[in-house]
Design an enzyme around this catalytic site. Structure first.
Site, short mmCIF file in Angstrom:
data_model
loop_
_atom_site.label_atom_id
_atom_site.label_comp_id
_atom_site.label_asym_id
_atom_site.label_seq_id
_atom_site.Cartn_x
_atom_site.Cartn_y
_atom_site.Cartn_z
N ARG A 91 76.40 53.61 45.94
CA ARG A 91 76.02 52.44 46.73
C ARG A 91 76.23 52.68 48.22
O ARG A 91 75.51 52.11 49.05
CB ARG A 91 76.82 51.22 46.27
CG ARG A 91 76.31 50.72 44.95
CD ARG A 91 77.04 49.51 44.49
NE ARG A 91 76.34 48.92 43.36
CZ ARG A 91 76.83 47.97 42.59
NH1 ARG A 91 78.04 47.48 42.82
NH2 ARG A 91 76.12 47.50 41.59
N LYS A 113 68.34 41.46 22.50
CA LYS A 113 67.85 40.16 22.03
C LYS A 113 66.58 39.67 22.71
O LYS A 113 66.42 39.83 23.92
CB LYS A 113 68.93 39.11 22.26
CG LYS A 113 70.13 39.30 21.37
CD LYS A 113 71.12 38.20 21.64
CE LYS A 113 72.21 38.18 20.57
NZ LYS A 113 73.19 37.14 20.85
N GLY A 173 70.46 46.78 34.26
CA GLY A 173 71.58 47.01 33.34
C GLY A 173 71.56 48.28 32.53
O GLY A 173 71.63 49.38 33.07
N GLY A 224 71.25 42.01 37.79
CA GLY A 224 70.78 40.62 37.72
C GLY A 224 69.63 40.35 38.66
O GLY A 224 68.68 39.63 38.31
P1 AMP Z 1 70.25 44.37 26.92
O1 AMP Z 1 71.51 44.10 27.70
O2 AMP Z 1 69.60 43.15 26.37
O3 AMP Z 1 69.30 45.28 27.64
O4 AMP Z 1 70.74 45.10 25.61
C1 AMP Z 1 71.28 46.38 25.63
C2 AMP Z 1 71.94 46.64 24.30
O5 AMP Z 1 70.98 46.57 23.28
C3 AMP Z 1 72.55 48.00 24.24
O6 AMP Z 1 73.94 47.86 24.24
C4 AMP Z 1 72.03 48.55 22.91
O7 AMP Z 1 73.04 49.13 22.13
C5 AMP Z 1 71.49 47.33 22.22
N1 AMP Z 1 70.49 47.65 21.20
C6 AMP Z 1 69.39 48.40 21.34
N2 AMP Z 1 68.77 48.54 20.14
C7 AMP Z 1 69.49 47.86 19.23
C8 AMP Z 1 69.37 47.65 17.80
N3 AMP Z 1 68.36 48.17 17.12
N4 AMP Z 1 70.32 46.92 17.19
C9 AMP Z 1 71.34 46.41 17.90
N5 AMP Z 1 71.51 46.58 19.23
C10 AMP Z 1 70.59 47.29 19.90
#
Ligand code: AMP
Length: 396
Positions: free
Chosen positions: A35, A198, A354, A377
């Site tokens: 940074r 999710k 992220g 964010g």
């Molecule tokens: P996000 O913060 O929404 O981008 O989610 C990132 C997280 O999604 C990471 O920690 C991954 O381990 C998780 N992830 C990716 N694919 C899967 C999956 N098939 N089942 C559960 N978690 C997942």
């Protein structure tokens, strides 16, 4: 869009909001200088013009207390090393002491102010506090993308006191241009790759992006809500039953808008959420009970590769599998490799938000994609189509 290049800083004091919220070890040494390096071009431009730089930042979350562990004094020597100029330090960011230090600052010199968040007024976006900050410079420069989605005093409100004398730093301008390229001006076909855990956390991005892209790859944990919604068997995979209707709606909207949606056809299924679980490759819609999909399968990766190599503009947000576990990192690595190949063939690629940034760094793709965003964010809110308050304040 006013940037640094619109100003000559000769005999001027630039009040620069930087993001020096860097990790420190137990000896209060900076462990990641990224940074600080990212802010260097902006600081150097001001000095080379013949001006001086007053740097302000937050560090951690002191919540209005003068917590000595979170003093920016700890990073002063590192900033000096990185920019190659001795950096002065003042133990407050507003008030007599700070104003005196600024008054004594000569052209070519750099002053670092104490942690902005030692004052509660910073995060509250307090106008009187912002006005005090505004006394510390002739021209306000915002170069902190990581906090541009916050209407804090130093990131947004202070700009009100610099009518006709405010601009974006080089780093923030680069972030804005990279997002513009994906959302508006990029060469077609434009592809977004959205992974992560999710649907619920990505839904606003998906809805906004359907108007901008030609192709959308949906991967990671989100996959299973889409598959189950279409009648597939997803076993014990992560799935949001209450978002299935929404998933069907997204598929319908995509069709209406002429966006090609690409979803995994096969997965690496595991009999436990663990790196030592038993695994097998199965069709994405025939995952047996007791098994869960934790990474994309080989046919899927082949399909995704073809889509990625056909794209001219690529956005990647969110891992394709549970990359934190070595046995389920292959999909995320393969996607990274395909994006690197597309980039070397001339595509523009932006990685932001992220966990995909963490993955890109972990697997060594950082230098091989076009741009890796510095803001988590702030990036996500930009992709959701929001105008960030820190950016709006400069444009006003
Ligand atoms: P996000 O913060 O929404 O981008 O989610 C990132 C997280 O999604 C990471 O920690 C991954 O381990 C998780 N992830 C990716 N694919 C899967 C999956 N098939 N089942 C559960 N978690 C997942």
């Amino acid at each position: 869009m006013k940037t640094l290049d619109d100003y000559n800083f000769e005999n001027k004091k630039a009040l620069i909001r930087v993001d020096f919220n860097v990790p420190l070890n137990d000896n209060f040494e900076v462990v990641d200088i990224n940074r600080i390096e990212a802010a260097k071009p902006t600081i150097i431009k001001v000095l080379e013009d013949g001006g001086s730089a007053v740097l302000m930042s937050h560090l951690g979350r002191p919540k209005g207390e003068r917590n000595p562990d979170l003093s920016l004094k700890h990073i002063c020597a590192t900033v000096s090393d990185v920019i190659g100029v001795a950096v002065k330090f003042v133990e407050d960011c507003v008030g007599d002491q700070a104003e005196k230090a600024v008054a004594e600052l000569q052209n070519g010199e750099v002053l670092l102010l104490e942690n902005l968040r030692y004052h509660n007024e910073e995060e509250k976006g307090d106008a009187a506090f912002a006005e005090k900050l505004s006394k510390l410079g002739d021209i306000y420069v915002n170069d902190a993308f990581g906090t541009a989605h916050r209407a804090h005093a130093s990131t947004t409100i202070v700009a009100n006191y610099f009518a006709g004398a405010k601009c974006f730093g080089y780093l923030l301008a680069k972030e804005i241009l990279a997002i513009e390229k994906v959302m508006r001006t990029g060469e077609k076909p434009v592809l977004a790759i959205l992974g992560g855990a999710k649907v619920s956390s990505k839904i606003t991005i998906i809805e906004n992006i359907l108007d901008k892209v030609d192709d959308l790859i949906i991967g990671g944990g989100m996959t299973y809500t889409f598959i189950k919604a279409q009648g597939g068997e997803v076993g014990d995979s992560i799935c949001e039953d209450d978002k299935m209707e929404l998933a069907m709606e997204i598929l319908k909207q995509a069709k209406e808008k002429g966006v090609n949606i690409h979803i995994p056809v096969d997965v690496i299924a595991a009999d436990d959420f663990s790196n030592t679980a038993n695994t097998k490759i199965v069709d994405v819609d025939k995952i047996p009970a007791g098994w869960q999909g934790l990474d994309a399968g080989p046919k899927t990766l082949e399909n995704f590769k073809n889509v990625i190599l056909g794209a001219k503009t690529i956005l990647w947000n969110g891992p394709i599998g549970v990359f934190e576990m070595g046995n389920f990192a292959n999909g995320t690595i393969a996607i990274g490799n395909s994006i690197v190949e597309a980039t070397s063939n001339g595509a523009f690629s932006l990685v932001g938000g992220g966990d995909s940034v963490a993955a890109v760094k972990q697997f060594g793709f950082e230098e091989k994609v076009s741009y890796v965003s510095t803001g988590g964010g702030a990036m996500l809110e930009s992709l959701e189509g929001k105008t960030l308050p820190g950016i709006a304040a400069i444009l006003a």
